[in-house]
Design a protein around this motif. Sequence first.
Motif, PDB file in Angstrom:
ATOM      1  N   CYS A   1      42.437  33.042  65.031  1.00 38.43           N
ATOM      2  CA  CYS A   1      41.686  31.982  65.292  1.00 38.43           C
ATOM      3  C   CYS A   1      41.544  31.300  63.749  1.00 38.43           C
ATOM      4  N   ASN A   2      42.281  31.288  62.932  1.00 42.84           N
ATOM      5  CA  ASN A   2      42.356  31.000  61.493  1.00 42.84           C
ATOM      6  C   ASN A   2      40.785  31.111  61.050  1.00 42.84           C
ATOM      7  N   ARG A   3      40.042  32.292  61.215  1.00 37.93           N
ATOM      8  CA  ARG A   3      39.003  32.411  60.777  1.00 37.93           C
ATOM      9  C   ARG A   3      38.834  33.049  59.267  1.00 37.93           C
ATOM     10  N   GLN A   4      39.888  33.589  58.853  1.00 40.08           N
ATOM     11  CA  GLN A   4      39.861  34.018  57.416  1.00 40.08           C
ATOM     12  C   GLN A   4      38.722  34.670  57.005  1.00 40.08           C
ATOM     13  N   PRO A   5      38.524  36.171  57.593  1.00 41.60           N
ATOM     14  CA  PRO A   5      37.327  36.892  57.327  1.00 41.60           C
ATOM     15  C   PRO A   5      37.114  37.420  55.912  1.00 41.60           C
ATOM     16  N   PHE A   6      38.254  37.247  55.018  1.00 39.92           N
ATOM     17  CA  PHE A   6      38.374  38.181  53.899  1.00 39.92           C
ATOM     18  C   PHE A   6      38.099  37.416  52.665  1.00 39.92           C
ATOM     19  N   MET A   7      37.780  38.166  51.670  1.00 41.54           N
ATOM     20  CA  MET A   7      37.524  37.710  50.141  1.00 41.54           C
ATOM     21  C   MET A   7      38.232  38.545  49.191  1.00 41.54           C
ATOM     22  N   PHE A   8      38.640  37.994  48.260  1.00 41.82           N
ATOM     23  CA  PHE A   8      39.437  38.736  47.127  1.00 41.82           C
ATOM     24  C   PHE A   8      38.412  38.930  45.981  1.00 41.82           C
ATOM     25  N   ASN A   9      37.917  39.978  45.697  1.00 42.22           N
ATOM     26  CA  ASN A   9      36.612  40.165  44.767  1.00 42.22           C
ATOM     27  C   ASN A   9      37.470  40.888  43.609  1.00 42.22           C
ATOM     28  N   ILE A  10      37.647  40.036  42.578  1.00 38.55           N
ATOM     29  CA  ILE A  10      38.499  40.267  41.116  1.00 38.55           C
ATOM     30  C   ILE A  10      37.512  41.055  40.356  1.00 38.55           C
ATOM     31  N   ILE A  11      37.882  42.031  39.948  1.00 38.11           N
ATOM     32  CA  ILE A  11      37.327  42.760  38.619  1.00 38.11           C
ATOM     33  C   ILE A  11      38.117  42.917  37.591  1.00 38.11           C
ATOM     34  N   ASP A  12      37.961  42.150  36.588  1.00 39.01           N
ATOM     35  CA  ASP A  12      38.748  42.511  35.362  1.00 39.01           C
ATOM     36  C   ASP A  12      37.923  42.566  33.961  1.00 39.01           C
ATOM     37  N   GLN A  13      36.709  42.890  34.315  1.00 38.68           N
ATOM     38  CA  GLN A  13      35.911  43.232  33.001  1.00 38.68           C
ATOM     39  C   GLN A  13      35.400  44.610  32.959  1.00 38.68           C
ATOM     40  N   GLN A  14      35.256  45.067  31.621  1.00 39.58           N
ATOM     41  CA  GLN A  14      34.611  46.416  31.541  1.00 39.58           C
ATOM     42  C   GLN A  14      33.102  46.228  31.503  1.00 39.58           C
ATOM     43  N   PRO A  15      32.412  47.190  31.820  1.00 34.42           N
ATOM     44  CA  PRO A  15      32.790  48.628  32.607  1.00 34.42           C
ATOM     45  C   PRO A  15      32.878  48.825  33.773  1.00 34.42           C
ATOM     46  N   LEU A  16      32.738  47.655  34.564  1.00 30.81           N
ATOM     47  CA  LEU A  16      32.772  47.730  35.895  1.00 30.81           C
ATOM     48  C   LEU A  16      34.132  47.965  36.439  1.00 30.81           C
ATOM     49  N   LEU A  17      35.087  47.621  35.615  1.00 30.62           N
ATOM     50  CA  LEU A  17      36.646  47.840  35.980  1.00 30.62           C
ATOM     51  C   LEU A  17      36.802  49.373  36.002  1.00 30.62           C
ATOM     52  N   SER A  18      36.624  50.111  34.844  1.00 31.20           N
ATOM     53  CA  SER A  18      36.860  51.498  35.077  1.00 31.20           C
ATOM     54  C   SER A  18      35.877  52.084  36.097  1.00 31.20           C
TER      55      SER A  18
END
Length: 362
Positions: A219-236
């Motif tokens: 139904c073209n709802r697109q229920p997703f998100m792309f959560n980008i993690i490119d910073q430390q220390p969260l990335l590790s």
Amino acid sequence: MLIKKYIPNSIKLLLLGMSTKINLLLLSFFSLSRFSSSLYYCFFSQQFSREHQSVLKARITYLKHQGGGDNSSVLLRRNIHRIEKGLIMQPQKPIFALNYIDETINEYVKSCENTEHDKEELLWAKEVLSLYFISIDKCLLPQKIKTIFEKSIETKPENNIFNNVPYAFADKIKSDVSFEQFSALCHQRRSVRWFQPKQVSRELLEKAINISSTAPSACNRQPFMFNIIDQQPLLSTLASLPIGTTGFAHNIQCLIVVTGNLSYYPTERDRHLIYIDSSLASMQFMLALETLGLSSCALNWPDIERLEVKISQLLSLPDTVRPTMLIAVGYAQTQGKIPYSHKKTSQQLINYINHENCNSSK
Ligand SMILES: Cc1cc2nc3c(=O)[nH]c(=O)nc-3n(C[C@H](O)[C@H](O)[C@H](O)COP(=O)(O)O)c2cc1C
């Protein structure tokens, strides 16, 4: 651990065999009926309990019309999509969408009042609603709906040009990518786990995510998100959470946590769509990365309570939002190895169903 250390291997194997047999017996018994299966998941395993609660909470969010976040409306997207389908019917019916048109107009009006709402989504809704009003037999529309319609929607877009409504197949964008070129791109994409120590360009990620957004979704709802993690220390911290990154987590330069929002659906029957829709989008994302000089590796996000709690805390995810998969992204080390990963052939993957082997013929 102590028992494991001191028991001889032969006894360990015997115990393992016995436990497998007991497990099999238990599972066979509880799988005899749906009722006994429910008993099993009620008393012996809590593996689905969080999903049960999330689905119920998601239904509440949907029914309160709160799904979709601040800049988009799930209800509007779904209903405008349904109206577009009505507009392309052959032959087109003189009237349709009667059972949800007032709900759609109300949602459109409410969304217009929200300054944060995505303007392009609103333009799409407005044009489709305008075209609907022009296309149907207005005599068949109840007076109440006609009044709301005339009050809230201009019946024609500016300059009388519709740009965001159904169009002919002949007018669609035509790519000149050949089968051979597409095949080469698909063969080029391989799961890469060894990356250069180099920051991934956010501009390239955004380009690839724009491509992933063109993927089909229910139904073209697109229920997703792309959560980008490119910073430390969260990335590790995040890279070492999924079990499947053991041995190369430290090497991941950028991690995408793809999440799906269950509150995009009013019923249980659609609870799997977050996985389907986000996977289709992720595939396009990974192929797009290849064309931009980036490599990736999809990572399994296991449904383990402890990990779910941890990632929800780290990313502040509401109960109705669940990671569907993780994707490691980076610039590949040219001498880093990738598994050969033998692929099945079409003969192994195709099952032609014809009258003789189909149940309806029996
Ligand atoms: C849903 C999914 C989960 C995956 N999980 C992991 C994982 O946890 N760890 C990993 O190293 N690779 C993971 N992979 C990558 C697969 O191992 C890989 O796609 C497969 O072996 C085929 O290799 P290819 O991608 O190079 O064609 C996953 C792939 C998918 C689609």
